[in-house]
Write a protein that holds these residues in place. Sequence first.
Motif, PDB file in Angstrom:
ATOM      1  N   ALA A 133       2.289 -49.632  29.903  1.00 47.83           N
ATOM      2  CA  ALA A 133       2.692 -50.261  28.636  1.00 47.83           C
ATOM      3  C   ALA A 133       1.826 -49.765  27.491  1.00 47.83           C
ATOM      4  O   ALA A 133       2.332 -49.470  26.393  1.00 47.83           O
ATOM      5  N   ALA A 134       0.511 -49.654  27.746  1.00 47.79           N
ATOM      6  CA  ALA A 134      -0.408 -49.196  26.704  1.00 47.79           C
ATOM      7  C   ALA A 134      -0.072 -47.775  26.261  1.00 47.79           C
ATOM      8  O   ALA A 134      -0.045 -47.472  25.059  1.00 47.79           O
ATOM      9  N   VAL A 135       0.205 -46.881  27.230  1.00 45.34           N
ATOM     10  CA  VAL A 135       0.523 -45.490  26.892  1.00 45.34           C
ATOM     11  C   VAL A 135       1.835 -45.397  26.113  1.00 45.34           C
ATOM     12  O   VAL A 135       1.930 -44.679  25.109  1.00 45.34           O
ATOM     13  N   VAL A 136       2.837 -46.131  26.576  1.00 40.37           N
ATOM     14  CA  VAL A 136       4.142 -46.090  25.904  1.00 40.37           C
ATOM     15  C   VAL A 136       4.025 -46.618  24.475  1.00 40.37           C
ATOM     16  O   VAL A 136       4.550 -46.020  23.526  1.00 40.37           O
ATOM     17  N   ILE A 137       3.318 -47.735  24.306  1.00 45.15           N
ATOM     18  CA  ILE A 137       3.142 -48.315  22.964  1.00 45.15           C
ATOM     19  C   ILE A 137       2.384 -47.351  22.064  1.00 45.15           C
ATOM     20  O   ILE A 137       2.768 -47.115  20.910  1.00 45.15           O
ATOM     21  N   PHE A 138       1.307 -46.776  22.590  1.00 47.13           N
ATOM     22  CA  PHE A 138       0.521 -45.827  21.792  1.00 47.13           C
ATOM     23  C   PHE A 138       1.366 -44.611  21.424  1.00 47.13           C
ATOM     24  O   PHE A 138       1.268 -44.082  20.306  1.00 47.13           O
ATOM     25  N   THR A 139       2.208 -44.150  22.357  1.00 42.69           N
ATOM     26  CA  THR A 139       3.060 -42.987  22.101  1.00 42.69           C
ATOM     27  C   THR A 139       4.071 -43.281  20.996  1.00 42.69           C
ATOM     28  O   THR A 139       4.309 -42.430  20.115  1.00 42.69           O
ATOM     29  N   VAL A 140       4.671 -44.468  21.045  1.00 41.85           N
ATOM     30  CA  VAL A 140       5.618 -44.851  19.995  1.00 41.85           C
ATOM     31  C   VAL A 140       4.927 -44.839  18.630  1.00 41.85           C
ATOM     32  O   VAL A 140       5.460 -44.301  17.643  1.00 41.85           O
ATOM     33  N   GLY A 141       3.731 -45.413  18.564  1.00 44.67           N
ATOM     34  CA  GLY A 141       2.968 -45.406  17.319  1.00 44.67           C
ATOM     35  C   GLY A 141       2.634 -44.001  16.858  1.00 44.67           C
ATOM     36  O   GLY A 141       2.689 -43.691  15.656  1.00 44.67           O
ATOM     37  N   LEU A 197       1.243 -46.701   8.192  1.00 48.36           N
ATOM     38  CA  LEU A 197       0.441 -47.866   8.549  1.00 48.36           C
ATOM     39  C   LEU A 197       1.032 -48.593   9.760  1.00 48.36           C
ATOM     40  O   LEU A 197       0.289 -48.995  10.670  1.00 48.36           O
ATOM     41  N   VAL A 198       2.348 -48.749   9.789  1.00 50.36           N
ATOM     42  CA  VAL A 198       3.000 -49.386  10.943  1.00 50.36           C
ATOM     43  C   VAL A 198       2.706 -48.599  12.217  1.00 50.36           C
ATOM     44  O   VAL A 198       2.397 -49.169  13.272  1.00 50.36           O
ATOM     45  N   GLY A 199       2.791 -47.279  12.126  1.00 40.79           N
ATOM     46  CA  GLY A 199       2.481 -46.447  13.286  1.00 40.79           C
ATOM     47  C   GLY A 199       1.060 -46.628  13.761  1.00 40.79           C
ATOM     48  O   GLY A 199       0.798 -46.722  14.977  1.00 40.79           O
ATOM     49  N   ARG A 200       0.118 -46.711  12.817  1.00 43.69           N
ATOM     50  CA  ARG A 200      -1.291 -46.910  13.184  1.00 43.69           C
ATOM     51  C   ARG A 200      -1.501 -48.268  13.858  1.00 43.69           C
ATOM     52  O   ARG A 200      -2.264 -48.382  14.818  1.00 43.69           O
ATOM     53  N   LEU A 201      -0.828 -49.293  13.360  1.00 42.33           N
ATOM     54  CA  LEU A 201      -0.982 -50.624  13.954  1.00 42.33           C
ATOM     55  C   LEU A 201      -0.392 -50.663  15.365  1.00 42.33           C
ATOM     56  O   LEU A 201      -0.943 -51.327  16.259  1.00 42.33           O
ATOM     57  N   ILE A 202       0.709 -49.954  15.577  1.00 37.88           N
ATOM     58  CA  ILE A 202       1.285 -49.883  16.924  1.00 37.88           C
ATOM     59  C   ILE A 202       0.351 -49.112  17.852  1.00 37.88           C
ATOM     60  O   ILE A 202       0.152 -49.494  19.015  1.00 37.88           O
ATOM     61  N   GLN A 203      -0.235 -48.031  17.348  1.00 38.79           N
ATOM     62  CA  GLN A 203      -1.236 -47.314  18.145  1.00 38.79           C
ATOM     63  C   GLN A 203      -2.370 -48.248  18.553  1.00 38.79           C
ATOM     64  O   GLN A 203      -2.853 -48.213  19.701  1.00 38.79           O
ATOM     65  N   ALA A 204      -2.803 -49.086  17.626  1.00 42.88           N
ATOM     66  CA  ALA A 204      -3.917 -49.996  17.887  1.00 42.88           C
ATOM     67  C   ALA A 204      -3.574 -50.985  18.999  1.00 42.88           C
ATOM     68  O   ALA A 204      -4.448 -51.375  19.782  1.00 42.88           O
ATOM     69  N   ILE A 205      -2.310 -51.399  19.097  1.00 40.81           N
ATOM     70  CA  ILE A 205      -1.906 -52.293  20.180  1.00 40.81           C
ATOM     71  C   ILE A 205      -2.118 -51.600  21.524  1.00 40.81           C
ATOM     72  O   ILE A 205      -2.663 -52.185  22.471  1.00 40.81           O
ATOM     73  N   GLY A 206      -1.705 -50.332  21.609  1.00 36.76           N
ATOM     74  CA  GLY A 206      -1.921 -49.580  22.846  1.00 36.76           C
ATOM     75  C   GLY A 206      -3.392 -49.425  23.175  1.00 36.76           C
ATOM     76  O   GLY A 206      -3.807 -49.595  24.326  1.00 36.76           O
ATOM     77  N   LEU A 254       1.049 -35.356  16.313  1.00 38.53           N
ATOM     78  CA  LEU A 254       2.031 -34.685  17.161  1.00 38.53           C
ATOM     79  C   LEU A 254       1.378 -33.877  18.277  1.00 38.53           C
ATOM     80  O   LEU A 254       1.928 -33.779  19.382  1.00 38.53           O
ATOM     81  N   ILE A 255       0.208 -33.311  18.009  1.00 41.23           N
ATOM     82  CA  ILE A 255      -0.490 -32.518  19.026  1.00 41.23           C
ATOM     83  C   ILE A 255      -0.931 -33.396  20.201  1.00 41.23           C
ATOM     84  O   ILE A 255      -1.108 -32.910  21.326  1.00 41.23           O
ATOM     85  N   LEU A 256      -1.097 -34.706  19.956  1.00 41.69           N
ATOM     86  CA  LEU A 256      -1.538 -35.612  21.016  1.00 41.69           C
ATOM     87  C   LEU A 256      -0.443 -35.927  22.026  1.00 41.69           C
ATOM     88  O   LEU A 256      -0.733 -36.393  23.144  1.00 41.69           O
ATOM     89  N   LEU A 257       0.818 -35.704  21.675  1.00 42.81           N
ATOM     90  CA  LEU A 257       1.925 -36.129  22.544  1.00 42.81           C
ATOM     91  C   LEU A 257       1.879 -35.513  23.945  1.00 42.81           C
ATOM     92  O   LEU A 257       2.086 -36.228  24.935  1.00 42.81           O
TER      93      LEU A 257
END
Length: 465
Positions: free
Chosen positions: A82-90, A104-113, A170-173
């Motif tokens: 779940a953490a990886v998927v959430i971070f990936t979406v962000g 900012l929304v993307g960063r906050l979703i990353q933070a959840i992961g 994008l390089i992190l994907l």
Amino acid sequence: MTTDKIKVSTLIAIVASAMLTFMGIVSETALNVAFPILMKEFNVTSATIQWLTTGYLLVVAILVPISPMLVKRYPTKRLFQAAVVIFTVGTIICGFATSFPMLLVGRLIQAIGTGISLPLMFNLILALIPMHKRGVIMGIAGLVTSFAPAIGPTYGGLVVTSIGWQSIFLILLPLLVIALVAGSLTIQSISTIEKQKIDFLSIGLSIVAFSGIIYGFSLAGETGWFHLGVMGSLGIGAIGLALFSIRQLKIDVPLINLAVFKFPMFTLGLLQVFLLMMIVLGNSFLLPTFSESVFGVNATVAGFMLLPGAAISAMLAPIAGKILDSSGPRVVISFGAFLLAVATGLCVLFTSQLTTILMGSLYLLLMIGVAFVFVPSQTNALNQLPQKYNSDGTAIINTLQQVSGAIGTSLVAGLLTASQQKITDSANHLSKEQLMIEGGHNAFLLMFVIAVIGFILSFGLKKNK
């Protein structure tokens, strides 16, 4: 017991969980380099752009305290996935962001992961690694996560100037895909699943407490300590923390079991980590700012200047852990704390004579000290706890790291700002560069005092149980 072999699958599971933490730190430190570009592109102020960092820290600080409940309620592999998927979406949202709110929304979703994954690595180590081998394994995990702030600014600078800030994400994907596959194949549940009742009041108080404290200290670095927003936020956070603590002591199944503080060596180790993170993150803010203002170098050059120290610190982490396993905490931690005091003390003495080479050398010495304090302090503290308290101890240490980082950064920023504000004083005869040197001297002095306190405390450490 001393001949216990660690399975390769266990090491892969730990590294996979560490990779997610690594990418969270890299994206944060690399993005800082792109702030000037993002401000122009999205037409926002520096205070607004800072929410990419502040918001991220707030979400992580909110989620980490509830991690013991998550670990007990859900299978470890599912949490990791779940953490990886959430971070990936962000990450995808950030990589294709066309506006500041979207970024900012993307960063906050990353933070959840990140908030979900951050404690998992430590919980895996505590559950699967024998105590006499935890130091070196924590060091290996520390190598992965400690290298992130070393390469973050350099990575960000190179990517931003060559192919654009979106590529930071994008390089992190591909790395996220590797982590997901590796973790899914190797991570197993480390605790019995308990469908315990969720105490929503504790969660609410935790959110109020840690978001208030983190935001208050973050804001203080920009506006000063006596700003109404700072005092209000810190006051609300302190009240929330007091009520949260009282609540945990009264209920049968607390969100975080504060019984961990009954173990003196855990508390002392926690204090060591707290002080160390103030120094590390305070200097992470101070040194690039000082270098760019006084030496006239750009962010990329400043990142390269600090890269050797951070890289060597990461490589020394497993060695420090091995020394802890063989010799106990006092020798290795007191040695590291001594190096911290020497490095910060020399910065105080030679602030006005600093050059890029001298600062890079002193930062190298500082980060060697960090290597011999961070992993051993953290590992020895967690080793003191019975297994049933592992997730609680991990959550407390990780939460306090977020708080101490905010405090260290805000204190340094406040000292620099106080000196810079003298430029408008009619009685001031110093140039902007000289005022930055004055502010830097005061900040180095603060770091030195903190380092000396840590050195003194290190003599109270005792060998692992």
